[in-house]
Enzyme design. Structure first.
Site, PDB file in Angstrom:
ATOM      1  N   GLY A   1       0.825  -1.200   0.000  1.00  0.00           N
ATOM      2  CA  GLY A   1       0.000   0.000   0.000  1.00  0.00           C
ATOM      3  C   GLY A   1       0.858   1.247   0.000  1.00  0.00           C
TER       4      GLY A   1
ATOM      5  CB  SER B   1     -23.829  -6.301 -24.434  1.00  0.00           C
ATOM      6  OG  SER B   1     -22.718  -7.056 -23.976  1.00  0.00           O
ATOM      7  N   GLY B   2     -23.444  -9.020 -26.310  1.00  0.00           N
ATOM      8  CA  GLY B   2     -22.491  -9.621 -27.234  1.00  0.00           C
ATOM      9  C   GLY B   2     -21.069  -9.529 -26.716  1.00  0.00           C
ATOM     10  N   GLY B   3     -20.876  -8.841 -25.579  1.00  0.00           N
ATOM     11  CA  GLY B   3     -19.569  -8.786 -24.931  1.00  0.00           C
ATOM     12  C   GLY B   3     -19.270 -10.086 -24.201  1.00  0.00           C
ATOM     13  CB  VAL B   4     -16.157 -11.278 -22.517  1.00  0.00           C
ATOM     14  CG1 VAL B   4     -15.736 -12.503 -21.702  1.00  0.00           C
ATOM     15  CG2 VAL B   4     -15.202 -11.071 -23.684  1.00  0.00           C
ATOM     16  CG  ASP B   5     -18.008  -9.592 -18.482  1.00  0.00           C
ATOM     17  OD1 ASP B   5     -17.109 -10.434 -18.514  1.00  0.00           O
ATOM     18  OD2 ASP B   5     -17.797  -8.381 -18.276  1.00  0.00           O
ATOM     19  CB  SER B   6     -23.878 -10.088 -21.566  1.00  0.00           C
ATOM     20  OG  SER B   6     -23.475  -9.850 -22.896  1.00  0.00           O
TER      21      SER B   6
ATOM     22  CE  LYS C   1     -13.762  -8.632 -19.115  1.00  0.00           C
ATOM     23  NZ  LYS C   1     -15.137  -8.313 -19.570  1.00  0.00           N
TER      24      LYS C   1
END
Length: 524
Positions: A58, A234-239, A380
């Site tokens: 930190g 959305s067509g993105g990785v997560d969705s 991710k």
């Protein structure tokens, strides 16, 4: 089925830029872990029931009266502890040792010598010196160092500039390292972390892709039962990964809504429908709302307001489609673990907002759905591994990041349909050539930006006065810092010529050579 959360590590975050790296390394080793702020409650720590605790680095000076400290319960639980950099320093001070400003601050590579046959470091080395001592090449980043060992501790590592580069109380399994084992610059860092996690904390390696998928499918079935689920795709990785997980778990109980906002890449809407509706049999409703978005954006130049407009327009369209459906009880979202960490940081006041998150905003409370967030524990890279295992196309999962507001924040100034069409074609040419020249996978993010200015050019013998396209390509490890990619000039020349020859409304192409910091990766 094994309980993949039974053995787990708690990482207390003191504000290091590397803290998420610690978590990712531990999970790569095969053990579940979570991040929590260093001032989290004793009740939370006790309930978490960790197999071991890591205190991160930190920015604080441990000598400052207001500097952060580990909660006392950490030392009452009788579980192994590893303090890294600042984590080692606060451990030393809290347990009766001392730390002061180093005579010579260290930032960068260093070589340490292991000492006294510790359980943590014995047998792990990069080389052995002429006296038979193990040496390690490590990454240091500190201006404070431990100067006095706490009672019951012994020295386990030292460097030329740092006499106490590591210490241990081996009876209690307490360890401190002044260097950072989580960064790739520390060559044996993963081995050191694995020694702590697997041997000292005695954690079984149950956190594997196969086990995670089984656990996720079981949890979805348990949560949803026979009820219906709605997902904004959305067509993105997560969705996309959420969609395929839900399809496998509950089949036709899932309905997806794909909002085509007119701010997607070339042919992306059709590709999403082909992948999910045609090839994977997922029920997808396509809402063609391009004009709705253009109408709402036409007079707005401020990037933050554009983000809000796009987010609110998405909610309006999604809400409209959702109300057409009957008996839907659950709403699925592609929330991933970094989103959860970021939200917690913002709520605690520990995170500074540079700009609104790229993902579109939350949905209104009056939709009254229960949330299904299967990926909220995952990073991710873990999400991508699951996607591959479940059969999603690799080119979809490993595509460069694309902002939630889409081309809306890659068109500077007001967004118009004409501008979106020009940018879509320019970006597509750029991507085609990156792939053709085998450069796409060598860089971490590449895209085109539309500049709402006109520049003089010449076509044949005629004067041309048209728009400017900027190309942006960066190399980065963590997207917190980035350098502009040194692409070959011949390649850039070829891309520039294609864009100007094939798109009549572009008269000039420029290349962005700004690093992050001071610039951000996206232009807005």
């Amino acid at each position: 089925m094994p309980n993949i959360h039974h053995h787990k590590i708690l990482i207390l975050d003191f504000g290091s830029q590397y803290t998420q790296l610690i978590a990712r390394r531990i999970r790569e080793i095969g053990v579940y872990c979570e991040l929590a702020p260093c001032d989290v409650s004793s009740h939370f720590i006790e309930n978490f029931d960790p197999s071991g605790i890591i205190l991160s680095g930190g920015p604080d000076s441990v000598n400052d009266e207001k500097s952060a400290r580990a909660p006392n319960i950490v030392f009452d639980l009788e579980v192994p502890i590893l303090g890294i950099c600042y984590g080692m320093q606060t451990m030393a001070v809290q347990l009766g040792g001392d730390a002061t400003s180093a005579e010579k601050a260290e930032f960068g590579f260093a070589q340490i010598r292991a000492r006294n046959q510790s359980k943590l470091l014995t047998g792990i080395n990069d080389k052995i010196n002429t006296d038979g001592h193990g040496l390690l090449d490590v990454w240091m980043s500190h201006g404070i160092e431990v100067t006095k060992l706490p009672p019951g501790f012994e020295l386990i590592a030292s460097s030329e500039n740092c006499p106490i580069a590591g210490f241990a109380n081996q009876d209690k399994n307490y360890y401190g390292l002044q260097f950072h084992p989580e960064v790739t610059h520390t060559k044996q860092g993963v081995k050191i972390l694995e020694r702590f996690i697997a041997d000292i904390c005695e954690c079984e390696k149950r956190w594997t892709t196969d086990n995670i998928i089984k656990d996720l499918l079981q949890n979805i079935k348990s949560q949803v039962g026979e009820q219906k689920v709605l997902l904004g795709l959305s067509g993105g990785v997560d969705s996309s990964v959420v969609a395929i997980l839900l399809q496998k778990a509950i089949g036709d109980q899932l309905t997806c809504v794909f909002v085509d906002n007119g701010l997607l890449r070339l042919n992306e809407g059709d590709e999403v429908m082909d992948t999910f509706s045609q090839n994977l049999g997922v029920k997808v409703i396509r809402a063609n709302a391009q004009q709705f978005f253009y109408d709402h954006l036409k007079n707005e130049s401020d990037p933050e307001l554009k983000r809000k407009i796009i987010g609110n327009a998405f909610i309006d369209i999604f809400n409209r489609e959702a109300k057409k459906l009957k008996d839907v009880n659950f709403l699925a979202q592609g929330t991933i673990y970094p989103d959860v960490i970021e939200s917690a940081g913002a709520a605690s006041g520990k995170a500074k907002v540079i700009k609104s998150h790229h993902n579109v905003g939350g949905l209104p409370e009056d939709l009254q759905f229960d949330l299904v967030e299967p990926l909220k524990e995952l990073f991710k890279d873990e999400v991508r591994e699951i996607g591959i295992k479940l059969g999603l196309p690799k080119q979809m999962l490993f595509r460069h990041p694309f902002p939630g507001p889409g081309l809306g924040v890659r068109i500077l100034g007001p967004v118009k349909e004409e501008f979106a069409e020009i940018l879509r074609r320019a970006d597509n040419i750029f991507m085609e050539e990156l792939i053709n020249h085998k450069l796409y996978d060598k860089v971490d993010q590449a895209f085109a930006v539309f500049l709402p200015i006109k520049s003089v050019g010449v076509t044949g013998d005629e004067r041309r006065y048209d728009y400017v396209i900027a190309l942006r390509v960066v190399e980065t490890i963590d997207f917190m810092t980035a350098r502009w990619a040194r692409l070959p000039f011949d390649f850039l020349d070829h891309v520039s010529n294609r864009i100007m020859n094939e798109i009549s409304r572009v008269s000039r192409v420029v290349y962005d050579i700004s690093g992050k910091p001071p610039s951000t990766i996206e232009w807005e």
